[in-house]
Design a protein around this motif. Structure first.
Motif, PDB file in Angstrom:
ATOM      1  N   PHE A  44       0.825  -1.216   0.000  1.00 29.74           N
ATOM      2  CA  PHE A  44       0.000   0.000   0.000  1.00 29.74           C
ATOM      3  C   PHE A  44       0.853   1.257   0.000  1.00 29.74           C
ATOM      4  O   PHE A  44       0.585   2.197  -0.754  1.00 29.74           O
ATOM      5  N   ILE A  45       1.888   1.301   0.835  1.00 32.28           N
ATOM      6  CA  ILE A  45       2.761   2.484   0.879  1.00 32.28           C
ATOM      7  C   ILE A  45       3.452   2.674  -0.472  1.00 32.28           C
ATOM      8  O   ILE A  45       3.553   3.798  -0.993  1.00 32.28           O
ATOM      9  N   SER A  46       3.926   1.588  -1.069  1.00 28.46           N
ATOM     10  CA  SER A  46       4.570   1.676  -2.384  1.00 28.46           C
ATOM     11  C   SER A  46       3.578   2.170  -3.431  1.00 28.46           C
ATOM     12  O   SER A  46       3.920   2.992  -4.284  1.00 28.46           O
ATOM     13  N   ALA A  47       2.356   1.670  -3.374  1.00 25.38           N
ATOM     14  CA  ALA A  47       1.341   2.046  -4.361  1.00 25.38           C
ATOM     15  C   ALA A  47       0.914   3.497  -4.206  1.00 25.38           C
ATOM     16  O   ALA A  47       0.868   4.254  -5.185  1.00 25.38           O
ATOM     17  N   ILE A  48       0.594   3.903  -2.987  1.00 20.93           N
ATOM     18  CA  ILE A  48       0.091   5.256  -2.775  1.00 20.93           C
ATOM     19  C   ILE A  48       1.158   6.293  -3.078  1.00 20.93           C
ATOM     20  O   ILE A  48       0.862   7.405  -3.525  1.00 20.93           O
TER      21      ILE A  48
ATOM     22  N   ALA B 137       6.830  10.996  -3.918  1.00 20.52           N
ATOM     23  CA  ALA B 137       6.937   9.576  -3.619  1.00 20.52           C
ATOM     24  C   ALA B 137       8.277   9.304  -2.936  1.00 20.52           C
ATOM     25  O   ALA B 137       8.372   8.491  -2.004  1.00 20.52           O
ATOM     26  N   VAL B 138       9.326  10.005  -3.402  1.00 19.21           N
ATOM     27  CA  VAL B 138      10.648   9.859  -2.796  1.00 19.21           C
ATOM     28  C   VAL B 138      10.607  10.297  -1.333  1.00 19.21           C
ATOM     29  O   VAL B 138      11.190   9.658  -0.454  1.00 19.21           O
ATOM     30  N   VAL B 139       9.909  11.392  -1.068  1.00 20.28           N
ATOM     31  CA  VAL B 139       9.773  11.874   0.312  1.00 20.28           C
ATOM     32  C   VAL B 139       9.033  10.847   1.169  1.00 20.28           C
ATOM     33  O   VAL B 139       9.439  10.525   2.291  1.00 20.28           O
ATOM     34  N   LEU B 140       7.946  10.317   0.622  1.00 20.36           N
ATOM     35  CA  LEU B 140       7.137   9.356   1.366  1.00 20.36           C
ATOM     36  C   LEU B 140       7.914   8.078   1.655  1.00 20.36           C
ATOM     37  O   LEU B 140       7.877   7.551   2.770  1.00 20.36           O
ATOM     38  N   TYR B 141       8.637   7.568   0.652  1.00 22.04           N
ATOM     39  CA  TYR B 141       9.408   6.340   0.857  1.00 22.04           C
ATOM     40  C   TYR B 141      10.527   6.551   1.872  1.00 22.04           C
ATOM     41  O   TYR B 141      10.801   5.667   2.695  1.00 22.04           O
ATOM     42  N   SER B 142      11.181   7.716   1.832  1.00 19.58           N
ATOM     43  CA  SER B 142      12.236   8.003   2.801  1.00 19.58           C
ATOM     44  C   SER B 142      11.677   8.055   4.218  1.00 19.58           C
ATOM     45  O   SER B 142      12.264   7.507   5.159  1.00 19.58           O
ATOM     46  N   ALA B 143      10.519   8.713   4.360  1.00 27.31           N
ATOM     47  CA  ALA B 143       9.887   8.794   5.679  1.00 27.31           C
ATOM     48  C   ALA B 143       9.447   7.410   6.152  1.00 27.31           C
ATOM     49  O   ALA B 143       9.578   7.080   7.341  1.00 27.31           O
ATOM     50  N   ALA B 144       8.938   6.598   5.228  1.00 34.37           N
ATOM     51  CA  ALA B 144       8.483   5.254   5.591  1.00 34.37           C
ATOM     52  C   ALA B 144       9.654   4.376   6.020  1.00 34.37           C
ATOM     53  O   ALA B 144       9.524   3.559   6.942  1.00 34.37           O
ATOM     54  N   GLN B 145      10.800   4.528   5.355  1.00 35.52           N
ATOM     55  CA  GLN B 145      11.979   3.743   5.739  1.00 35.52           C
ATOM     56  C   GLN B 145      12.477   4.166   7.122  1.00 35.52           C
ATOM     57  O   GLN B 145      12.790   3.315   7.967  1.00 35.52           O
ATOM     58  N   GLN B 146      12.531   5.472   7.358  1.00 33.66           N
ATOM     59  CA  GLN B 146      12.989   5.963   8.656  1.00 33.66           C
ATOM     60  C   GLN B 146      12.053   5.519   9.780  1.00 33.66           C
ATOM     61  O   GLN B 146      12.487   5.307  10.914  1.00 33.66           O
ATOM     62  N   ALA B 147      10.766   5.364   9.450  1.00 35.92           N
ATOM     63  CA  ALA B 147       9.782   4.923  10.442  1.00 35.92           C
ATOM     64  C   ALA B 147       9.689   3.400  10.511  1.00 35.92           C
ATOM     65  O   ALA B 147       8.827   2.867  11.219  1.00 35.92           O
ATOM     66  N   HIS B 148      10.538   2.699   9.755  1.00 38.47           N
ATOM     67  CA  HIS B 148      10.573   1.233   9.750  1.00 38.47           C
ATOM     68  C   HIS B 148       9.269   0.625   9.234  1.00 38.47           C
ATOM     69  O   HIS B 148       8.896  -0.483   9.636  1.00 38.47           O
ATOM     70  N   VAL B 149       8.585   1.350   8.349  1.00 35.75           N
ATOM     71  CA  VAL B 149       7.356   0.832   7.735  1.00 35.75           C
ATOM     72  C   VAL B 149       7.699  -0.016   6.518  1.00 35.75           C
ATOM     73  O   VAL B 149       7.050  -1.028   6.249  1.00 35.75           O
TER      74      VAL B 149
ATOM     75  N   LEU C 216       1.525   4.032  11.146  1.00 33.78           N
ATOM     76  CA  LEU C 216       1.901   2.653  10.835  1.00 33.78           C
ATOM     77  C   LEU C 216       3.255   2.269  11.398  1.00 33.78           C
ATOM     78  O   LEU C 216       3.607   1.091  11.422  1.00 33.78           O
ATOM     79  N   SER C 217       4.023   3.253  11.852  1.00 31.82           N
ATOM     80  CA  SER C 217       5.377   2.985  12.324  1.00 31.82           C
ATOM     81  C   SER C 217       5.352   2.175  13.615  1.00 31.82           C
ATOM     82  O   SER C 217       4.600   2.485  14.551  1.00 31.82           O
ATOM     83  N   PRO C 218       6.183   1.127  13.685  1.00 35.80           N
ATOM     84  CA  PRO C 218       6.267   0.354  14.937  1.00 35.80           C
ATOM     85  C   PRO C 218       7.120   1.033  16.004  1.00 35.80           C
ATOM     86  O   PRO C 218       7.170   0.575  17.137  1.00 35.80           O
ATOM     87  N   ILE C 219       7.804   2.134  15.644  1.00 39.77           N
ATOM     88  CA  ILE C 219       8.683   2.829  16.582  1.00 39.77           C
ATOM     89  C   ILE C 219       7.851   3.574  17.620  1.00 39.77           C
ATOM     90  O   ILE C 219       6.954   4.354  17.271  1.00 39.77           O
ATOM     91  N   GLY C 220       8.147   3.360  18.865  1.00 36.22           N
ATOM     92  CA  GLY C 220       7.510   4.132  19.936  1.00 36.22           C
ATOM     93  C   GLY C 220       6.103   3.692  20.266  1.00 36.22           C
ATOM     94  O   GLY C 220       5.386   4.391  20.964  1.00 36.22           O
TER      95      GLY C 220
END
Length: 635
Positions: free
Chosen positions: A151-155, A372-384, A204-208
């Motif tokens: 879903f994150i990749s698609a959106i 999309a680049v911003v979203l993917y970077s944020a998702a990686q940092q959030a361990h999504v 969606l982040s498992p952190i915290g």
């Protein structure tokens, strides 16, 4: 010159690649200098130099500045020359560019403007986003990824590139047309989704995560939001009014940065996204009288920092992972672009668009966008999503952006020749009248008033649909049409009219219309609005029947009123104005005549172009009013 410029840049990169391949001592020496020098200035110079070289090259090649920044980061990053070893340090500072970009988006989201486009933005936009998201998520699941990662990749891929789409629309002149407005509305809706999607990543982040609800944190966050809204509604406008009275431009710039960064920091401290704070601040200032000034002050910082962010993203591209997953990445580019295009086409047809319009929109918006680049970077940092997915999806987005101009060109070739649909605008077709007026801007509106006052039967055409709709509210019947096209002139009844008045402000287009009329419609007298003296001379030499410089008569009348203010007798005012008109007409006649260049009367012509000179020589000597003027006079 453009080809030479591109070849020079390509040669530059080939030389650099040669050095890289042979482990050049130049590159190694530069790396050692960076490692030994603790001064950050050398890093700044390298970043700016990479952008200065790469971005113009990619823009010349039609690939856009975003790809140029990404490529520059790739070249100087850990997987290129290795001039930078820690791209995350660059990204940490450059995130402020994203914050400022969202602030500018917020400034454009005026409630009144959103409400007028609510049907297209929230109806068409939401339907397209939902359809594409479901389809692309299914593709991700088919590749074996989890629902969250798919879903994150698609959106992210669903968000089209505003920069590329707007550039292509602008180059074709379609931004103001109905189908262009629909595309712009969808882009606006996608911009609105950026902040909610970043918030979704945080959720969606498992952190915290904890087992209980953190009511204290929620309360602080809600309190901060309420405070920001209240401050924006009742404090920001008076705040900027006070600063404006100081008449210090740099203070207003500092205040704009303070508002953006201060709101972002406040949101971050409260546990919310900096982007959310910047966006909210922009929305609150959207109706402010200082909106345009603030946007102008922020723009340079936004552009540089956002470019720096994309350079950092380019540094983060893991070439090893991309090489190892090349088949999957290529398959992803094809499947995601094809799937998104099919969904966009289906939604467009469902909402009543023609086949031509649907195919055009699908080819324009099939790519993933810069956010999309911003979203993917944020998702990686959030361990999504894992780093491998971030690298692969970023590569897919970059490739899709590079392929968009080509896809648009191919779609244009394949489209059938279908007439465009203009909602609420009537095209010029089989018209008949005494005269034809081309252009209904400021000049054309005044001209038409005189003709309509005499109750003449005239046809008016214009190429701006929004202007036509506004004119219809006041009872004017304006037809849509490009006056520089022969078929439009025929449909407007140019073969039957006794005069054609060209009232547009584009010199090149006016000259083209003049040549068409003189060749195809010799029975019609042609009257053209000229931009300046040089343009007027060109029109006369091309055989225009009448031309008028757009500012000459208004300047004469303005000068007459200035003389009246100085209490000059009315007879003298009239005589002076007529004398100026006579002198100007005589000089213009000499400039357009066939007199020899050796003639004293035309010696002030330079290569056929009138040389500026006063019609009346000054009768008094110049007076020096300050020291700077005295120095200038002596030099």
């Amino acid at each position: 010159m453009n080809l030479l410029f591109a070849l020079q840049n390509i040669a530059f990169f080939l030389i650099i690649s040669f050095f890289r391949a042979y482990d050049s001592k130049v590159v190694q020496h530069l790396k050692m200098a960076i490692e030994q020098n603790s001064n950050d200035l050398i890093h700044v110079v390298i970043l700016l130099g990479a952008a200065v070289v790469a971005v113009p090259l990619f823009r010349k090649l039609g690939l856009g500045s975003v790809l140029g920044y990404l490529f520059a980061g790739l070249v100087i990053g850990p997987f290129g020359f290795g001039l930078f070893s820690d791209p995350q340090s660059i990204l940490h500072v450059a995130e402020l560019g994203v914050v400022m970009f969202l602030f500018v988006i917020g400034l454009e989201m005026r409630p009144s403007h959103l409400w007028s486009l609510r049907g297209q933005i929230f109806g068409l936009g939401s339907l397209q986003i939902a359809t594409c998201s479901v389809a692309l998520t299914a593709i991700g699941l088919a590749f074996g990824y989890s629902l969250t990662v798919s879903f994150i990749s698609a959106i992210g891929f669903v968000l089209s590139s505003t920069a590329i789409v707007m550039q292509l629309l602008g180059e074709r002149g379609d931004v103001g047309l109905p189908h262009g407005q629909k595309t712009v509305s969808i882009l606006l809706f996608e911009d609105l989704l950026i902040v909610p999607l970043l918030a979704l990543v945080a959720i969606l982040s498992p952190i915290g995560r904890t087992d209980g609800i953190q009511w204290r944190t929620i309360g602080i966050a809600l309190g901060v939001v309420v405070f920001v809204v209240a401050a924006g509604r009742w404090l920001l406008n008076p705040f900027f009014h006070i600063l404006a009275n100081s008449r210090a431009r740099e203070v207003l710039t500092a205040a704009a940065l303070f508002v953006v960064l201060g709101t972002a920091l406040l949101m971050q401290v409260s546990g919310l996204s900096m982007a959310l704070g910047a966006f909210l601040a922009g929305v609150l200032l959207a109706e402010s009288t200082f909106r345009h000034q603030i946007e102008a002050d922020i723009e340079p910082f936004r552009g540089i920092l956002l470019g720096l962010f994309f350079i950092g993203v380019g540094m983060s591209l893991d070439i090893k992972i991309i090489t190892q997953n090349a088949p999957a990445i290529l398959a992803g580019v094809v499947l995601l672009m094809l799937g998104k295009s099919i969904c966009i086409y289906a939604v467009a047809r469902f909402m009543g668009s023609s086949h031509r319009e649907a195919v055009d929109r699908a080819s324009l918006m099939a790519q993933g966008g810069e956010f999309a680049v911003v979203l993917y970077s944020a998702a990686q940092q959030a361990h999504v999503i894992p780093g491998e997915v971030n690298a692969s999806m970023t590569a897919i987005v970059v490739l899709s952006m590079a392929l968009t101009p080509l896809a648009s060109l191919v779609a244009k070739k394949l489209l059938c020749s279908e007439e465009p649909s203009l909602d609420g605008v009537e095209e010029a077709r089989d018209l008949s009248s005494c005269g034809l007026v081309i252009g209904f801007g400021r000049f054309g509106q005044v001209v038409s008033q005189l003709l309509l006052a005499r109750d003449l039967d005239i046809t008016i055409i214009d190429s701006n649909p929004e202007r036509i709709r506004n004119a219809s509210k006041f009872g004017f019947k304006i037809y849509y049409g490009d006056g520089s096209r022969l078929d439009v002139l025929r449909a407007s009844g140019a073969e039957k009219v006794c005069f054609i008045a060209v009232c547009i402000d584009n010199k090149k287009t006016a000259n083209k219309i003049l040549q068409l009329v003189k060749t195809e419609f010799p029975q019609a007298k042609i009257l053209v609005r000229s931009y300046d003296r040089i343009h007027a001379r060109e029109l006369v030499l091309d055989g225009v029947d009448y031309q008028m410089r757009e500012t000459f008569e208004s300047a004469i009348v303005f000068g007459q009123e200035a003389l009246r203010t100085a209490e000059v007798p009315e007879d003298d005012i009239i005589a002076i104005a007529e004398d100026i008109r006579r002198r100007d007409a005589e000089r213009f006649a000499l400039e357009t005549s066939g007199a020899s260049n050796n003639d004293v009367a035309v010696r002030n012509l330079y290569y056929g172009i009138p040389k500026p000179a006063p019609l009346i020589e000054p009768k008094r000597q110049t007076k020096i009013l300050n020291a700077e003027g005295q120095n200038l006079n002596q030099s």
